[in-house]
Design a protein around this motif. Structure first.
Motif, PDB file in Angstrom:
ATOM      1  N   UNK A   1       0.898  -1.165  -0.411  1.00 34.20           N
ATOM      2  CA  UNK A   1       0.141   0.076  -0.054  1.00 34.20           C
ATOM      3  C   UNK A   1       0.743   1.000   0.098  1.00 34.20           C
ATOM      4  N   UNK A   2       0.242   2.222  -0.688  1.00 33.12           N
ATOM      5  CA  UNK A   2       1.112   3.570  -0.895  1.00 33.12           C
ATOM      6  C   UNK A   2       0.447   4.610  -0.387  1.00 33.12           C
ATOM      7  N   UNK A   3       1.107   5.873  -0.207  1.00 29.30           N
ATOM      8  CA  UNK A   3       0.488   7.125  -0.076  1.00 29.30           C
ATOM      9  C   UNK A   3       1.015   8.060  -1.104  1.00 29.30           C
ATOM     10  N   UNK A   4      -0.033   8.654  -1.783  1.00 30.09           N
ATOM     11  CA  UNK A   4       0.546  10.069  -2.761  1.00 30.09           C
ATOM     12  C   UNK A   4       0.539  11.065  -1.943  1.00 30.09           C
ATOM     13  N   UNK A   5       1.778  11.659  -1.838  1.00 31.34           N
ATOM     14  CA  UNK A   5       1.909  12.954  -1.096  1.00 31.34           C
ATOM     15  C   UNK A   5       1.878  14.075  -1.925  1.00 31.34           C
ATOM     16  N   UNK A  70       1.183   9.074 -14.657  1.00 35.62           N
ATOM     17  CA  UNK A  70       0.998   7.552 -13.677  1.00 35.62           C
ATOM     18  C   UNK A  70       0.342   6.590 -14.737  1.00 35.62           C
ATOM     19  N   UNK A  71      -0.638   6.968 -15.329  1.00 35.42           N
ATOM     20  CA  UNK A  71      -1.253   5.845 -16.236  1.00 35.42           C
ATOM     21  C   UNK A  71      -0.443   5.318 -17.344  1.00 35.42           C
ATOM     22  N   UNK A  72       0.379   6.192 -17.938  1.00 35.47           N
ATOM     23  CA  UNK A  72       1.272   5.840 -19.005  1.00 35.47           C
ATOM     24  C   UNK A  72       2.486   5.352 -18.661  1.00 35.47           C
ATOM     25  N   UNK A  73       3.200   5.816 -17.472  1.00 34.91           N
ATOM     26  CA  UNK A  73       4.369   5.310 -17.158  1.00 34.91           C
ATOM     27  C   UNK A  73       4.679   4.538 -15.979  1.00 34.91           C
ATOM     28  N   UNK A  76       0.163   2.397 -11.476  1.00 45.62           N
ATOM     29  CA  UNK A  76      -0.964   2.775 -11.678  1.00 45.62           C
ATOM     30  C   UNK A  76      -1.598   3.286 -10.148  1.00 45.62           C
ATOM     31  N   UNK A  77      -2.430   4.400 -10.253  1.00 48.46           N
ATOM     32  CA  UNK A  77      -3.180   4.889  -9.217  1.00 48.46           C
ATOM     33  C   UNK A  77      -4.480   4.506  -9.073  1.00 48.46           C
ATOM     34  N   UNK A  78      -5.145   3.608  -9.827  1.00 49.16           N
ATOM     35  CA  UNK A  78      -6.324   3.156 -10.151  1.00 49.16           C
ATOM     36  C   UNK A  78      -6.522   1.670  -9.707  1.00 49.16           C
ATOM     37  N   UNK A  79      -5.401   0.895  -9.221  1.00 49.76           N
ATOM     38  CA  UNK A  79      -5.526  -0.554  -8.744  1.00 49.76           C
ATOM     39  C   UNK A  79      -5.910  -0.846  -7.730  1.00 49.76           C
ATOM     40  N   UNK A  80      -6.338   0.303  -6.772  1.00 50.00           N
ATOM     41  CA  UNK A  80      -6.551   0.187  -5.376  1.00 50.00           C
ATOM     42  C   UNK A  80      -5.430   0.017  -4.421  1.00 50.00           C
ATOM     43  N   UNK A  81      -4.071   0.326  -5.167  1.00 45.29           N
ATOM     44  CA  UNK A  81      -3.037   0.213  -4.074  1.00 45.29           C
ATOM     45  C   UNK A  81      -2.620   1.450  -3.338  1.00 45.29           C
ATOM     46  N   UNK A  82      -3.496   2.473  -3.451  1.00 47.33           N
ATOM     47  CA  UNK A  82      -3.098   3.783  -2.838  1.00 47.33           C
ATOM     48  C   UNK A  82      -4.183   3.805  -1.695  1.00 47.33           C
ATOM     49  N   UNK A  83      -3.474   4.104  -0.541  1.00 46.47           N
ATOM     50  CA  UNK A  83      -4.350   4.123   0.848  1.00 46.47           C
ATOM     51  C   UNK A  83      -4.881   5.262   0.847  1.00 46.47           C
ATOM     52  N   UNK A  84      -4.081   6.565   0.493  1.00 42.21           N
ATOM     53  CA  UNK A  84      -4.622   7.864   0.750  1.00 42.21           C
ATOM     54  C   UNK A  84      -3.775   8.725  -0.005  1.00 42.21           C
ATOM     55  N   UNK A 137     -12.286   8.590  -4.862  1.00 41.63           N
ATOM     56  CA  UNK A 137     -12.564   7.229  -4.011  1.00 41.63           C
ATOM     57  C   UNK A 137     -11.489   6.981  -2.899  1.00 41.63           C
ATOM     58  N   UNK A 138     -10.404   8.044  -2.876  1.00 43.47           N
ATOM     59  CA  UNK A 138      -9.391   7.720  -2.051  1.00 43.47           C
ATOM     60  C   UNK A 138      -9.392   8.620  -0.772  1.00 43.47           C
ATOM     61  N   UNK A 139      -9.209   8.387   0.356  1.00 46.69           N
ATOM     62  CA  UNK A 139      -9.083   9.320   1.529  1.00 46.69           C
ATOM     63  C   UNK A 139      -7.988  10.488   1.133  1.00 46.69           C
ATOM     64  N   UNK A 140      -8.380  11.577   1.627  1.00 51.33           N
ATOM     65  CA  UNK A 140      -7.538  12.684   1.559  1.00 51.33           C
ATOM     66  C   UNK A 140      -7.376  13.112   2.910  1.00 51.33           C
ATOM     67  N   UNK A 141      -6.097  13.345   3.317  1.00 50.81           N
ATOM     68  CA  UNK A 141      -5.532  13.761   4.468  1.00 50.81           C
ATOM     69  C   UNK A 141      -4.789  15.002   4.730  1.00 50.81           C
TER      70      UNK A 141
END
Length: 391
Positions: A1-5, A70-73, A76-84, A137-141
């Protein structure tokens, strides 16, 4: 799981995809010159770097471009791996002493606090609004620079201003760079294997701040109501007599906006030398430029002044840590500060200090009265980990 900062600036967006457990930066990038004639976007993932040049009209277009990369290179940010998604926010006022799940109410409060951080909060707000729309669809903190300093005792946080005015307009010392100071001071405790430290953290970048931390709690910090107060910075004055404002208004006929710009963008190292980059100032000084030599002396003097006062406030001192761009990389600046502290038994190991490294390290001698430490900050990892505490 990962977080996009996401760290959204007035004309830029910095981002990093972080594994909060391992600390690995999986991907990172930058969107700059937003709103200018030609923008620049770069995205790094593994061995691949993709760069794009062209107009980036606003933050929405910038983040849409980032998501496309992210989609091209990848990844993926849309495969459910992002926690927040973790957002850096400079000013949380008196309302936030830790990370906050971003709701419409929290977003409105961040907007309300814009007057306390006019160079930062409006840009953060743009990033939050756009990111919440693009990644619904992802929690934002929100992780606030000021949160760590909510523990300041009243004697440190309170200005000697009319109480009614201060309370009505929420004027107090909030600090900034708190995410960095909290991360670094915690890492110093781990490095020295002590939880009872009296320590000073020097975050020395284009923006610069100092903090005093006792037993893991902040008891003083150099920035105040806004990030203008305190140390000399790249473009900011740091401490200055408030009456300079009245003087420039009455004698020079300058408007509040002109003085604001002067203090926040045209002063500090830039005001003293014409350059806001410490490396350029050192080049000038070594070529004999008198203004640059004096600027470095003013810069170091201010740091030592804060070290002395913080040592007195804490009733002692165990460690001084240098972090951020200049703090981590400028061995000459560290030596300059250490030399001024030599009468108090502070001893720098010149050989270790000269080594460039990304690893935390003690740069003082074994018999130094205070440990001198270089410890790289990692605000993205700190934001990711704080975001995960809520999700």
């Amino acid at each position: 799981m990962s977080v996009l900062v996401i760290n959204s600036g007035s004309s830029s967006i910095k981002y990093q995809l972080v594994n909060p457990e391992t600390g690995e930066a999986i991907a990172s990038g930058l969107v700059e010159r937003i709103g200018e004639e030609s923008g620049h976007v770069e995205h790094h993932f593994g061995e691949v770097t993709r760069e794009l040049n062209g107009p980036v009209p606003d933050h929405g277009a910038g983040l849409e471009t980032v998501l496309g990369l992210f989609a091209e290179v990848g990844p993926s940010l849309t495969d459910g791996s992002i926690s927040a998604v973790g957002h850096r926010v400079v000013q949380g006022g008196k309302y936030f002493d830790g990370p906050a799940l971003i709701t419409d109410e929290v977003q409105a409060r961040i907007e309300q606090l814009c007057p306390l951080a006019p160079l930062h909060n409006p840009a953060h707000l743009k990033g939050i609004i756009v990111a919440r729309r693009l990644l619904p669809d992802v929690p934002h903190v929100a992780v606030f620079d000021t949160a760590f300093f909510q523990s300041l005792p009243g004697e440190a946080a309170t200005y000697a201003l009319d109480r009614a005015v201060a309370e009505k307009y929420e004027i107090r010392r909030y600090g900034a760079h708190g995410t960095s100071h909290q991360y670094v001071s915690g890492k110093v405790s781990e490095l020295l294997e002590r939880d009872d430290l009296k320590q000073i953290v020097l975050h020395l970048g284009n923006g610069a701040s100092a903090s005093a931390v006792v037993n893991g709690k902040a008891v003083e910090t150099s920035m105040g109501l806004t990030p203008l107060e305190g140390l000399v910075m790249g473009g900011r004055t740091g401490d200055i007599d408030p009456a300079v404002v009245f003087h420039l208004s009455r004698v020079a006929g300058m408007s509040i906006d002109q003085i604001d710009n002067l203090f926040n963008r045209q002063s500090g190292l830039k005001g003293l030398t014409g350059e806001n980059d410490m490396r350029a100032v050192w080049d000038m000084a070594e070529a004999g430029d008198a203004n640059a030599i004096e600027a470095l002396e003013v810069y170091a003097h201010r740091i030592v002044k804060y070290i002395g006062s913080y040592t007195a406030i804490m009733g002692g001192l165990d460690a001084i840590t240098f972090t951020a761009g200049a703090g981590e990389n400028d061995n000459k600046l560290r030596a300059m500060v250490a030399e001024r502290l030599a009468p108090f038994g502070v001893k720098l190991d010149a050989e270790i200090n000269a080594v460039r490294s990304k690893e935390p390290r003690v740069i003082s001698t074994a018999d130094s009265s205070v440990k001198l430490i270089v410890l790289p900050t990692n605000e993205e990892l700190a934001i990711a980990r704080q975001a995960m505490t809520l999700v």
